[in-house]
Write a protein that holds these residues in place. Sequence first.
Motif, PDB file in Angstrom:
ATOM      1  N   HIS A 179      81.763 -31.248 -10.581  1.00 52.68           N
ATOM      2  CA  HIS A 179      80.317 -31.408 -10.724  1.00 52.68           C
ATOM      3  C   HIS A 179      79.760 -32.098  -9.481  1.00 52.68           C
ATOM      4  N   ASN A 180      78.475 -31.915  -9.281  1.00 53.84           N
ATOM      5  CA  ASN A 180      77.898 -32.372  -8.025  1.00 53.84           C
ATOM      6  C   ASN A 180      77.471 -33.831  -8.056  1.00 53.84           C
ATOM      7  N   THR A 226      78.995 -36.781  -8.104  1.00 49.78           N
ATOM      8  CA  THR A 226      79.579 -37.740  -7.167  1.00 49.78           C
ATOM      9  C   THR A 226      79.307 -37.360  -5.722  1.00 49.78           C
ATOM     10  N   ALA A 227      78.959 -36.103  -5.486  1.00 50.15           N
ATOM     11  CA  ALA A 227      78.611 -35.717  -4.117  1.00 50.15           C
ATOM     12  C   ALA A 227      77.233 -36.246  -3.748  1.00 50.15           C
ATOM     13  N   PHE A 243      78.253 -43.863  -7.315  1.00 50.62           N
ATOM     14  CA  PHE A 243      78.425 -44.634  -8.543  1.00 50.62           C
ATOM     15  C   PHE A 243      78.640 -46.127  -8.268  1.00 50.62           C
ATOM     16  N   ASN A 244      78.919 -46.454  -7.018  1.00 49.57           N
ATOM     17  CA  ASN A 244      79.107 -47.862  -6.660  1.00 49.57           C
ATOM     18  C   ASN A 244      77.808 -48.524  -6.198  1.00 49.57           C
ATOM     19  N   ARG A 296      74.238 -49.207  -7.474  1.00 47.43           N
ATOM     20  CA  ARG A 296      73.339 -49.130  -8.635  1.00 47.43           C
ATOM     21  C   ARG A 296      72.045 -49.879  -8.366  1.00 47.43           C
ATOM     22  N   ARG A 302      73.239 -40.939  -2.434  1.00 51.23           N
ATOM     23  CA  ARG A 302      73.993 -41.342  -1.246  1.00 51.23           C
ATOM     24  C   ARG A 302      73.135 -41.351   0.016  1.00 51.23           C
ATOM     25  N   CYS A 305      78.442 -42.431 -16.188  1.00 54.73           N
ATOM     26  CA  CYS A 305      78.889 -43.766 -15.747  1.00 54.73           C
ATOM     27  C   CYS A 305      80.258 -43.694 -15.090  1.00 54.73           C
TER      28      CYS A 305
END
Lengths: 130, 628
Positions: A24-25, A27-28, A32-33, A35, A104, A130
């Motif tokens: 899935h896109n 994390t691209a 997630f780090n 916030r 990002r 999450c």
Amino acid sequence: MIRRILIAFAFALVPLAHQVMAHHNMTAIFDFNDRVTVTGTLSKVDWRNPHIYLTVDVKSAGGAMETWQAEGPSPTWFRIRDIGKDDFANSMGKSFEIELSRARDKTPMGLIRTITLPGGRVVSACPQNC
Amino acid sequence: MSNTYRKAIAFAVVAVCLALPIRASAQELSKEATDKAAAEARAKRNAQTFELNASTIVFYDRTGKRIGGPLGERAMYQGAIISPDGSRVAVVKADLPNESADVFVLDIKSGAITRITTSARTEFVQAPIWSPDGSKVAYVAMRKGQEGIYMRPASGQGAEELVWKNPGAFIFLSDWSTDGKTLSFTFSDMKGGTLYTLPLAGAPDRKATEITKTELQLFGSRFSPDGRFLAYTVVDKTNKGEIFVRPADPAASGGPWQVSDGAIGIPFWRRDGKELYFLARDRSVTVVDVTTAPSFSFTNRRVLFKTQGAVPEIVRAISADGERFLVVPPPRGPQLQQLTIFDRTGSVLQKIGEPGLYSQPSFSPDGTRLLVVKNDIQSAQADYWTIELASGTPTRLTNDTFGKQAALWSPDGKHIYYSSFRNGDFPIYRRLSDGTGGEEFVFQYTPGAFLGPSDISPDGKWLICDAGGYLITVPLAGDAKSRKEVETLRDEFLNTIGRLSPDGTFMAYRSDEAQPERGEIYVRPFKASSAETGDGKWRLSKDGVVAMLHWRADGKEVFWRGLNLESNDLNVISVEVTTSPTFSVGTPKQLFKLPGPIAGNLGNISRDGQRFVFAVNVSAPAPTTAPR
């Protein structure tokens, strides 16, 4: 959630399966780090698959207005949890708090982790997001 | 009122309801009744998932001889790891009704089961590891939306202790150093992978140390017994895995050393540090002799054993003494697939070749060939082949390690189109169906977003694709890199499997509009000039749909695989329709049912609607063993 469990199970078996988990896109595009919690006025709801989008107008510390776009799970994900488009549409123009995993590229965009509706109801997109 | 009369009225009501362009009938039910039905359906789906996936645990020795098991009750096991003294197994079990997963410890000798974690609904635990003295189990858990590393005594007594709060998600906890002072874990996503160590001193503000970072995915980092090196798995951009070793100290020089020639799974060290094990691509248990002082070196890579038979089992964990190899056998034993063609009553017309590892069979438009995915255990590849039905002659189309799915024949049968999973994306390619030539890029959608072809318009101008819950259409004319998709059907419902009528004027598709978690078939007008849907909507199905949506070549019948919550049997449903002068629909009926589990996919049905091809599961010989 069951899908995530099944994928996690496949993940443990062979490295090739891990690629599936990462397909899935999210994390691209989202970190997630990283916030951030934004509070503002809900100005638009895009209630379509595969992800809903909420637009929130946020006043920055310097007083300037900034428009944030928040990506959430699918409408079906909300339907299963008894949350409908109206729950958001009825909050248009009201104060709205969203915790996001930030994009990002550092643009004012993020992946929804939790939403606090004007009435105080907290909608968590975890563990999905999450 | 007679029963016959009642049935006639009921029949008419159903027919009228199905023919009308309606909203979901489920919306007419009370919310309580709808919720109850959904809960019952979910429970049945969970039971089917469990039945298809639940197994036990068995053990093999170094020669490949089975020496223990079955251990544990039938369950969906993951992440099994043997305790340092070899007496217990820590393993994750899924709890489908609770949508969670938890760690349990199984005593190999007594079979006693000790629950280590108790997750709340939708929370889960993964990747358990043992402390070097076997007194504790550490694991990754999602708690209130926050991922972290936790530990708890292996006795199941005492509180759960948070070791490290992960600011992100998706870490894979891999090992606990022999001196008990450090954990290792990895994080991989589409941006690459990072290997970390985490010193256990310094609580509560423990800081993870980045050991190495790559553009590739990596996981399964395991400390050498002296703690000086880490072995781990790297998956490259062509989906090939390899085992590497590097110093555990990021400041140390040397390495990484590649010790494998193709690998799957994670590495394991023997406790004396003299052997390193991993699973080769063909699933054989492979060992290399290693030394870690004064530096790392390895020699003598060789196969220990491989379970034989058509489907070798996968070793998932290895004991620290290198004597015990843990396997979770397939739930129904080893299975092969017999390509079989059925008629409209479910009677066998033809069996094609010998059983093999086949999936996704699909008739060519002229009905003379099949397109299939054939798995090759030796190379760990799944490739497209065609098979001539008259002669049984196979022709290989692809030869690569990329994941592939949703293949379609072009209307003239000259090409196949397919989605190929590469570097986190799902680009669509096509290639000639006669096996000549190379692949040709067709389309790339949003990076990272799923895209699967579901149909090509009869005139060959449009490619309909499922974009993960909505339907887009891609023009096939022009330069591939400048193609721009049309959002054909995108709304708040999960819309998939867009299939055009043979005259190209209507599109059938599956949608969860009537009820979430359940699909039904709908039809809308399709504008061939713009690839948009027109006004009007008709619902074709009433009892749920899984897959296999197909129009008969004359446009007068539509088929699908019906939802079956009572068993994994496959039931084929059809309904008569007309597309001219207006759209109308009859009453769906079951054509036939086959004992499951059998997968259904696009292409299972011949264009004339007379033949149905499936990869039917057949039992393969049980694994025997082949010593080194």
